[in-house]
Design a protein around this motif. Structure first.
Motif, short mmCIF file in Angstrom:
data_model
loop_
_atom_site.label_atom_id
_atom_site.label_comp_id
_atom_site.label_asym_id
_atom_site.label_seq_id
_atom_site.Cartn_x
_atom_site.Cartn_y
_atom_site.Cartn_z
N ILE A 84 0.84 -1.20 0.00
CA ILE A 84 0.00 0.00 0.00
C ILE A 84 0.88 1.24 0.00
O ILE A 84 0.85 2.03 -0.93
N ASN A 85 1.65 1.43 1.07
CA ASN A 85 2.51 2.58 1.17
C ASN A 85 3.87 2.15 1.70
O ASN A 85 3.94 1.60 2.80
N PRO A 86 4.93 2.37 0.97
CA PRO A 86 6.25 2.08 1.52
C PRO A 86 6.57 3.05 2.64
O PRO A 86 6.10 4.19 2.64
N PRO A 87 7.34 2.63 3.65
CA PRO A 87 7.66 3.54 4.76
C PRO A 87 8.49 4.71 4.28
O PRO A 87 9.36 4.58 3.42
N PRO A 106 5.20 5.71 14.03
CA PRO A 106 4.02 6.10 13.25
C PRO A 106 3.79 5.13 12.09
O PRO A 106 4.69 4.39 11.68
N PRO A 107 2.56 5.10 11.55
CA PRO A 107 2.26 4.17 10.46
C PRO A 107 3.17 4.32 9.25
O PRO A 107 3.46 3.33 8.57
N ASP A 544 -3.46 5.36 7.98
CA ASP A 544 -2.90 6.49 8.71
C ASP A 544 -3.07 6.36 10.23
O ASP A 544 -2.87 7.32 10.97
N LEU A 545 -3.44 5.17 10.72
CA LEU A 545 -3.71 4.99 12.15
C LEU A 545 -3.34 3.58 12.56
O LEU A 545 -3.76 2.60 11.94
N ASN A 546 -2.52 3.48 13.61
CA ASN A 546 -2.21 2.17 14.17
C ASN A 546 -2.32 2.22 15.69
O ASN A 546 -2.34 3.28 16.30
N GLY A 547 -2.43 1.05 16.28
CA GLY A 547 -2.55 0.96 17.73
C GLY A 547 -1.73 -0.19 18.27
O GLY A 547 -1.42 -1.15 17.55
N ILE A 548 -1.37 -0.10 19.55
CA ILE A 548 -0.58 -1.15 20.19
C ILE A 548 -1.02 -1.30 21.63
O ILE A 548 -1.37 -0.32 22.30
N LEU A 578 -0.76 1.01 26.41
CA LEU A 578 -1.82 1.10 25.42
C LEU A 578 -1.65 2.42 24.68
O LEU A 578 -1.53 3.48 25.31
N GLY A 579 -1.58 2.37 23.34
CA GLY A 579 -1.33 3.61 22.61
C GLY A 579 -1.84 3.57 21.18
O GLY A 579 -2.15 2.51 20.63
N VAL A 580 -1.93 4.77 20.58
CA VAL A 580 -2.30 4.92 19.17
C VAL A 580 -1.39 5.96 18.54
O VAL A 580 -0.88 6.87 19.22
N ASN A 581 -1.16 5.83 17.23
CA ASN A 581 -0.38 6.79 16.45
C ASN A 581 -1.19 7.15 15.20
O ASN A 581 -1.64 6.26 14.47
N TYR A 582 -1.38 8.45 14.96
CA TYR A 582 -2.24 8.90 13.87
C TYR A 582 -1.51 9.95 13.04
O TYR A 582 -0.88 10.87 13.58
#
Length: 626
Positions: A84-87, A106-107, A544-548, A578-582
């Motif tokens: 989808i998207n290369p880093p 980040p994603p 554009d959003l991931n969580g851990i 517990l976290g999210v990155n957007y």
């Protein structure tokens, strides 16, 4: 198979948004780099086994690769997904005691839908690895990217903590303002392949300023070609936080009070010469220079001969190694001769000289069964720790069972390494198309400062930002948390294992470790045993959003404390996050991370008094890329 695109002179240009002045920061920060193992080099294909891959093949004890049995074959789980998207940038360096991926990645710093290429040789082969075989650069995700990518970043954050002094009593709440400039560097040219991810953090606390601090996190790894086909150089560097406190488990040492932190600087440079003879013999002559330095709190717990050794002592490594292996024409039987001489100079009990000469043997009885062995001689001398000295034979005997190219193997040997009897082995088993189990077992004699250098030498940066062993793919120990950082010398038995699973956008990783450390320097105490496990769940919620989410536990028995110089029978540590990155925009990322840690009776380690230590913290972070 991934094909490296050709480089032209113009390929050295930087992207327009990169500022040339940051090249000075790159040089000052300590060097080029080398990333994830060949087994992790990306091509389009099956989905990866999960972003939390990592794990230590511990060093100090003889690296598992030395016996030719600890490397792991590549995995090919089913279920292809499109890229989808290369880093755009490398993930930030790990911040804990193990090389587990940073939860604030980040994603756009993580690969999506890309997995490993097939290795050019079985990872457990006794043959020499190709120079730079463990490097995964950003350019490998994007064939049109420039040859050198420098991406500066700037983060601004606020951390709210309810127990900023990490105390069992007199809990003090505080707000911490954080300013974090950073840089991601990826180089992929005909003469240089390397990566570096680095951050410098300045923290200001309210209402107390006694904890204000400045520290860094860095991981760099690179391979340079001086004379193509013959002369190469590896450079590796790490800056991380540790602690002389024992029993911390998976707690991030940078979140401890400044007086309990230790900054660890580890650097290695290793030029080597290669020569092959008509497919019969491959040879390598290597020199390695390494340094380990400490800053911050260096008051150690243990085993000193003079008052000057009550602080952590820096160390310098000089090592020369000659290796000769059977060449490509040998398919059923293989041999690897190693002659190694090393000197570790330190103003502490960890000073030593070592000489080793041994031959590793492998015979393929059937396509699925191989006999393994080692025979040789070792002479190890610790002038300030005679109990750690050893002169005599080294030998291993065992075998390997292979389940097929896509199902893994189990390898196990028993014998003597560095005077220590025990098992050495590794395993990788594809339990289902998506579930993979990995393990490593080694033993030997080492000190914490030398352990750091050996661990760095065999490490690489995974695509998910973990610092992992090049061969096993398990998270590398940045230091052994059971005993904490000391000047002591230990007889060690170290075991690490990991299970990963990927189901759609979800990936799960269970990582565990066990260590048994017997002190060989006064005062001689009961062996320190430590075990722990960390379960993490990562979810790609949207592009554009991931969580851990993560949950960890560790137990350490018989630890020697730095405050009371007494032995504490046991320390338990619980942690959760517990976290999210957007991604708000292509160059702006917001992160929220909650962390919790709990040490029942943790006050006994800090002050010699009973008392539970509970800490809650909430991190808010904005990161801008330039």
């Amino acid at each position: 198979m991934h094909r490296r695109r050709p480089r032209r002179a113009a390929g050295w240009r930087l992207r327009k948004r990169h500022h040339g002045a940051l090249t000075l920061l790159l040089l000052a920060a300590a060097g080029s780099v080398r990333t994830a193992p060949a087994a992790a080099q990306p091509i389009t294909g099956p989905a990866p086994s999960g972003p939390a891959s990592g794990g230590p093949a511990p060093s100090g004890a003889t690296p598992p690769s030395a016996s030719g049995s600890a490397a792991l074959p590549s995995q090919t789980p089913s279920g292809a997904v499109p890229v989808i998207n290369p880093p755009d940038i490398l993930p930030p360096a790990p911040t804990g005691s193990f090389g587990l991926p940073n939860p604030l990645a980040p994603p756009n710093a993580l690969p999506n839908g890309i997995t490993s290429a097939a290795p050019t040789q079985p990872p457990y082969s006794l043959g020499l690895r190709s120079p730079g075989a463990g490097i995964t650069t950003l350019q490998q995700y994007d064939p049109n990217a420039p040859a050198i990518l420098i991406q500066p970043t700037l983060s601004l954050g606020e951390t709210l903590t309810d127990n900023v002094f990490y105390s069992a009593s007199d809990r003090t709440a505080a707000a911490e303002t954080r300013l974090i400039p950073g840089v991601s560097v990826s180089a992929d040219t005909p003469r240089l392949q390397g990566v570096m991810t680095a951050q410098v953090e300045g923290d200001a606390y309210v209402p107390t300023s006694s904890l204000d601090q400045l520290f860094a996190n860095l991981y760099a790894n690179g391979t340079g070609t001086i004379v193509p086909g013959y002369l190469f150089v590896d450079v590796q560097s790490s800056i991380a936080q540790g602690s002389t406190l024992p029993g911390l488990g998976f707690i991030n040492a940078s979140q401890l009070p400044r007086g309990q932190q230790t900054q660890i600087y580890t650097n290695l440079i290793s030029p080597y010469l290669r020569e092959s003879y008509d497919g019969l013999v491959d040879t390598e002559l290597r020199y390695r220079f390494g340094s380990t330095n400490f800053g911050g709190n260096t008051v150690t717990t243990a085993s000193t001969l003079t008052p000057s050794q009550t602080n952590l002592a820096n160390g310098i490594l000089n090592e020369g190694t000659f290796t000769a292996t059977t060449g490509r024409d040998f398919t059923r039987a293989a041999s690897r001769l190693t002659i190694d001489a090393a000197s570790f100079n330190s103003n502490s009990t960890s000073r030593n000289t070592q000489f080793s000469s041994y031959d590793d043997l492998q015979y393929q009885i059937t396509p699925a069964i191989a006999a393994l062995g080692r025979i040789g001689y070792q002479n190890i001398q610790y002038p300030f720790a005679p109990s750690a000295s050893f002169a005599g034979p080294t030998w291993l005997v065992g075998g390997r069972l292979t389940f097929g190219p896509n199902y893994g193997y189990v390898s196990l040997e028993y014998g003597v390494e560095q005077g220590v009897y025990g098992f050495t082995g590794s395993a990788l088993v594809q339990l289902t198309p998506t579930i993979t189990a990995t393990a490593s077992l080694v033993q030997g004699i080492s000190s914490p400062a030398q352990y750091l250098q050996t661990s760095l030498a065999s490490s690489t940066l995974s695509p998910y930002g973990g610092i992992v062993d090049q061969l096993s793919g398990l998270p590398t120990s940045l230091y052994l948390t059971g005993s904490g950082l000391t000047n002591g010398v230990y007889r060690q038995h170290l075991f690490n294992a990991q299970i990963t699973d990927t189901i759609g956008p979800n990936s799960y990783t269970l990582y565990g470790y066990y260590s048994n450390q017997t002190s060989l320097t006064p005062p001689i105490t009961t062996p320190t045993t430590s075990l722990g496990a960390n379960l993490s769940w990562n979810r790609d919620i949207r592009p554009d959003l991931n969580g851990i989410a993560a949950l960890g536990y560790s137990n350490t028995a018989n630890v020697f404390t730095p405050t009371t110089l007494t032995v504490v029978s046991g320390v338990n540590t619980f942690n959760a996050s517990l976290g999210v990155n957007y991604i708000f925009a292509r160059s702006l990322t917001g992160s929220v991370l909650y962390t919790f840690s709990y040490q029942p009776n943790g006050g006994a380690v800090l002050s010699g008094r009973s008392g539970d230590i509970v800490v809650n913290s909430l991190q808010l972070l904005l990161t801008k890329a330039f």
